[in-house]
Design an enzyme around this catalytic site. Sequence first.
Site, PDB file in Angstrom:
ATOM      1  N   GLY A  41      66.654  80.514  53.618  1.00 14.50           N
ATOM      2  CA  GLY A  41      67.848  79.929  53.017  1.00 14.50           C
ATOM      3  C   GLY A  41      67.640  78.580  52.380  1.00 14.50           C
ATOM      4  N   HIS A  42      66.412  78.085  52.336  1.00 12.78           N
ATOM      5  CA  HIS A  42      66.162  76.781  51.704  1.00 12.78           C
ATOM      6  C   HIS A  42      65.236  76.992  50.521  1.00 12.78           C
ATOM      7  CE1 HIS A  42      64.868  72.613  51.111  1.00 12.78           C
ATOM      8  NE2 HIS A  42      65.997  72.319  51.678  1.00 12.78           N
ATOM      9  N   TYR A  43      65.650  77.203  49.431  1.00 12.43           N
ATOM     10  CA  TYR A  43      66.943  77.574  48.895  1.00 12.43           C
ATOM     11  C   TYR A  43      66.932  79.084  48.616  1.00 12.43           C
ATOM     12  CZ  TYR A  43      67.510  72.590  48.031  1.00 12.43           C
ATOM     13  OH  TYR A  43      67.608  71.255  48.179  1.00 12.43           O
TER      14      TYR A  43
END
Length: 144
Positions: A41-43
């Site tokens: 999730g990053h990113y």
Amino acid sequence: MSRRFAAPLTAVDTVDIADAPAGARVEAVKRIAGEDPYLVGHYPDFTIYPGVFTLESVHQAIRHWATERHGPGAVAELAAITSISFAAPLLPGDTLRIGCDLTERDDTPATVRAKVRCHRGDGALSARMTLELRIDRRDGDGHA
């Protein structure tokens, strides 16, 4: 409850420490794997090693030096970030190579200055920073 670092995440794979004319030289390596939990999730659609984790990798490398130099119970607390800049992204599959030149200050012996350069495995400069760290001694319960 305060945490002194991002435990239990290990932000360095290897650390080498050597004496240097003005203090010490610390070199560390972190292999960045896409399946590392902090990368999810990053990113979205562009996974990148967070800059704060680059700082954490440097801090953990210096913590190894503090323990070796000052003994068990010694802790290197980040006191100030004098400067920091990020030049190139670190992506899954990259290797972060950290080089720290540490200088203990004569006027405040419990303080160390770290001049740091971080490179990717391809040699590109990824970050550079100058940090001030305070060396504290802790008892077995983590108290100063």
